[in-house]
Design a protein around this motif. Structure first.
Motif, PDB file in Angstrom:
ATOM      1  N   CYS A   1       0.141   3.996 -35.950  1.00  0.00           N
ATOM      2  CA  CYS A   1       0.576   2.675 -36.409  1.00  0.00           C
ATOM      3  C   CYS A   1       2.048   2.716 -36.820  1.00  0.00           C
ATOM      4  N   HIS A   2       2.809   1.728 -36.382  1.00  0.00           N
ATOM      5  CA  HIS A   2       4.221   1.593 -36.740  1.00  0.00           C
ATOM      6  C   HIS A   2       4.519   0.177 -37.229  1.00  0.00           C
ATOM      7  N   LYS A   3       3.487  -0.547 -37.667  1.00  0.00           N
ATOM      8  CA  LYS A   3       3.685  -1.943 -38.060  1.00  0.00           C
ATOM      9  C   LYS A   3       4.723  -2.094 -39.158  1.00  0.00           C
ATOM     10  N   CYS A   4       4.692  -1.203 -40.146  1.00  0.00           N
ATOM     11  CA  CYS A   4       5.658  -1.295 -41.248  1.00  0.00           C
ATOM     12  C   CYS A   4       7.079  -1.020 -40.755  1.00  0.00           C
ATOM     13  N   VAL A   5       7.217  -0.046 -39.878  1.00  0.00           N
ATOM     14  CA  VAL A   5       8.532   0.298 -39.327  1.00  0.00           C
ATOM     15  C   VAL A   5       9.073  -0.886 -38.539  1.00  0.00           C
ATOM     16  N   ASP A   6       8.233  -1.491 -37.712  1.00  0.00           N
ATOM     17  CA  ASP A   6       8.654  -2.607 -36.871  1.00  0.00           C
ATOM     18  C   ASP A   6       8.934  -3.883 -37.663  1.00  0.00           C
ATOM     19  N   ALA A   7       8.266  -4.060 -38.806  1.00  0.00           N
ATOM     20  CA  ALA A   7       8.411  -5.292 -39.593  1.00  0.00           C
ATOM     21  C   ALA A   7       9.676  -5.330 -40.440  1.00  0.00           C
ATOM     22  N   CYS A   8      10.287  -4.196 -40.683  1.00  0.00           N
ATOM     23  CA  CYS A   8      11.440  -4.134 -41.578  1.00  0.00           C
ATOM     24  C   CYS A   8      12.618  -4.916 -40.994  1.00  0.00           C
ATOM     25  N   PRO A   9      13.129  -5.909 -41.718  1.00  0.00           N
ATOM     26  CA  PRO A   9      14.211  -6.742 -41.183  1.00  0.00           C
ATOM     27  C   PRO A   9      15.534  -5.998 -41.003  1.00  0.00           C
ATOM     28  N   ASN A  10      15.719  -4.887 -41.712  1.00  0.00           N
ATOM     29  CA  ASN A  10      16.974  -4.143 -41.633  1.00  0.00           C
ATOM     30  C   ASN A  10      16.811  -2.767 -41.004  1.00  0.00           C
ATOM     31  N   ARG A  11      15.627  -2.497 -40.455  1.00  0.00           N
ATOM     32  CA  ARG A  11      15.343  -1.232 -39.777  1.00  0.00           C
ATOM     33  C   ARG A  11      15.694  -0.023 -40.644  1.00  0.00           C
ATOM     34  N   VAL A  12      15.214  -0.045 -41.885  1.00  0.00           N
ATOM     35  CA  VAL A  12      15.523   1.055 -42.809  1.00  0.00           C
ATOM     36  C   VAL A  12      14.555   2.227 -42.684  1.00  0.00           C
ATOM     37  N   LEU A  13      13.428   2.020 -42.042  1.00  0.00           N
ATOM     38  CA  LEU A  13      12.440   3.088 -41.871  1.00  0.00           C
ATOM     39  C   LEU A  13      12.653   3.774 -40.528  1.00  0.00           C
ATOM     40  N   LYS A  14      12.755   5.088 -40.579  1.00  0.00           N
ATOM     41  CA  LYS A  14      12.933   5.886 -39.366  1.00  0.00           C
ATOM     42  C   LYS A  14      11.870   6.982 -39.359  1.00  0.00           C
ATOM     43  N   ILE A  15      11.352   7.303 -38.194  1.00  0.00           N
ATOM     44  CA  ILE A  15      10.362   8.369 -38.033  1.00  0.00           C
ATOM     45  C   ILE A  15      11.069   9.548 -37.371  1.00  0.00           C
ATOM     46  N   ASP A  16      11.004  10.721 -38.014  1.00  0.00           N
ATOM     47  CA  ASP A  16      11.666  11.900 -37.444  1.00  0.00           C
ATOM     48  C   ASP A  16      10.764  12.580 -36.408  1.00  0.00           C
ATOM     49  N   SER A  17      11.241  13.667 -35.849  1.00  0.00           N
ATOM     50  CA  SER A  17      10.502  14.363 -34.784  1.00  0.00           C
ATOM     51  C   SER A  17       9.176  14.953 -35.261  1.00  0.00           C
ATOM     52  N   ASN A  18       9.004  15.126 -36.582  1.00  0.00           N
ATOM     53  CA  ASN A  18       7.740  15.632 -37.140  1.00  0.00           C
ATOM     54  C   ASN A  18       6.804  14.497 -37.556  1.00  0.00           C
ATOM     55  N   ASN A  19       7.112  13.262 -37.122  1.00  0.00           N
ATOM     56  CA  ASN A  19       6.353  12.066 -37.467  1.00  0.00           C
ATOM     57  C   ASN A  19       6.384  11.775 -38.969  1.00  0.00           C
ATOM     58  N   LYS A  20       7.441  12.225 -39.642  1.00  0.00           N
ATOM     59  CA  LYS A  20       7.635  11.968 -41.061  1.00  0.00           C
ATOM     60  C   LYS A  20       8.604  10.797 -41.201  1.00  0.00           C
ATOM     61  N   SER A  21       8.303   9.915 -42.124  1.00  0.00           N
ATOM     62  CA  SER A  21       9.106   8.718 -42.305  1.00  0.00           C
ATOM     63  C   SER A  21      10.206   8.932 -43.342  1.00  0.00           C
ATOM     64  N   MET A  22      11.334   8.307 -43.085  1.00  0.00           N
ATOM     65  CA  MET A  22      12.458   8.334 -44.020  1.00  0.00           C
ATOM     66  C   MET A  22      12.943   6.897 -44.213  1.00  0.00           C
ATOM     67  N   LEU A  23      13.416   6.609 -45.414  1.00  0.00           N
ATOM     68  CA  LEU A  23      13.907   5.272 -45.735  1.00  0.00           C
ATOM     69  C   LEU A  23      15.384   5.368 -46.085  1.00  0.00           C
ATOM     70  N   ASP A  24      16.195   4.532 -45.471  1.00  0.00           N
ATOM     71  CA  ASP A  24      17.624   4.462 -45.771  1.00  0.00           C
ATOM     72  C   ASP A  24      17.837   3.304 -46.746  1.00  0.00           C
ATOM     73  N   ALA A  25      17.821   3.614 -48.046  1.00  0.00           N
ATOM     74  CA  ALA A  25      17.908   2.585 -49.086  1.00  0.00           C
ATOM     75  C   ALA A  25      19.208   1.801 -49.030  1.00  0.00           C
ATOM     76  N   ARG A  26      20.238   2.362 -48.431  1.00  0.00           N
ATOM     77  CA  ARG A  26      21.527   1.660 -48.360  1.00  0.00           C
ATOM     78  C   ARG A  26      21.435   0.384 -47.540  1.00  0.00           C
ATOM     79  N   ARG A  27      20.371   0.224 -46.751  1.00  0.00           N
ATOM     80  CA  ARG A  27      20.205  -0.969 -45.920  1.00  0.00           C
ATOM     81  C   ARG A  27      18.980  -1.797 -46.323  1.00  0.00           C
ATOM     82  N   CYS A  28      18.292  -1.398 -47.371  1.00  0.00           N
ATOM     83  CA  CYS A  28      17.019  -2.004 -47.764  1.00  0.00           C
ATOM     84  C   CYS A  28      17.212  -3.293 -48.567  1.00  0.00           C
ATOM     85  N   THR A  29      16.497  -4.344 -48.170  1.00  0.00           N
ATOM     86  CA  THR A  29      16.563  -5.625 -48.872  1.00  0.00           C
ATOM     87  C   THR A  29      16.146  -5.469 -50.331  1.00  0.00           C
TER      88      THR A  29
END
Length: 173
Positions: free
Chosen positions: A53-81
């Protein structure tokens, strides 16, 4: 707290980087009790159930969620609403920030999470309280402080409220 909750077997860290309980979703508050007492048993950690599931990643208006090669999620707060509308104390919000109509915070990643669809409703806003909150855009500073007292919105200053409101209104044009 979310790491301790995960280690205690209460849930997992979702792709939205929030703690997810299998029944309560990410709409839960965590607390902890620290003790020196010996425990007889421990719960095993629950495996991450986000799967493909990637619904949360896809729903983010500023694309702050990224999935790395280990399928671990990272959030870039500098772009977060949420970061910008709550924590950012500057006079202006970034021009590129997409708010999706949110003046305070953002729940886009949580609203689409399948585990939140089944979560029980814990707070209902009365129609009287809703009417009060609907007057916030026109409120002067004392009224704003009075209406937001004892609510999460009290975390921001009056000038931030107006800065955020202006951003949302400009985006709507």
């Amino acid at each position: 707290d979310k790491l301790w909750a995960m280690k205690a077997g209460l849930g997992w860290i979702g792709k939205n980087t929030l703690f997810v309980h299998p029944r309560l979703g990410s709409f839960c508050n965590l607390g902890e009790l620290v003790t020196a007492a010996e425990m007889d048993s421990y719960d095993s950690p629950i495996p991450n159930q986000c799967g493909e599931c990637h619904k949360c990643v896809d729903a983010c208006p500023n694309r702050v969620l990224k999935i790395d090669s280990n399928n671990k999620s990272m959030l870039d707060a500098r772009r977060c609403t949420s970061y910008h509308t709550i924590e950012n104390r500057s006079e202006q919000l970034p021009e590129s920030l997409r708010t999706n109509g949110y003046v305070f915070g953002c729940d886009c990643c949580q609203l689409v999470c399948p585990f939140n669809q089944q979560a029980p409703v814990s707070v209902e806003v009365s129609s009287e309280r809703l009417q009060e909150l609907e007057t916030l855009p026109q409120a002067d500073e004392p009224t704003f402080k009075q209406l937001t007292r004892h609510s999460p919105i009290s975390r921001i200053k009056y000038y931030q409220w107006h800065r955020n409101l202006e951003k949302v209104q400009k985006s709507a044009l």
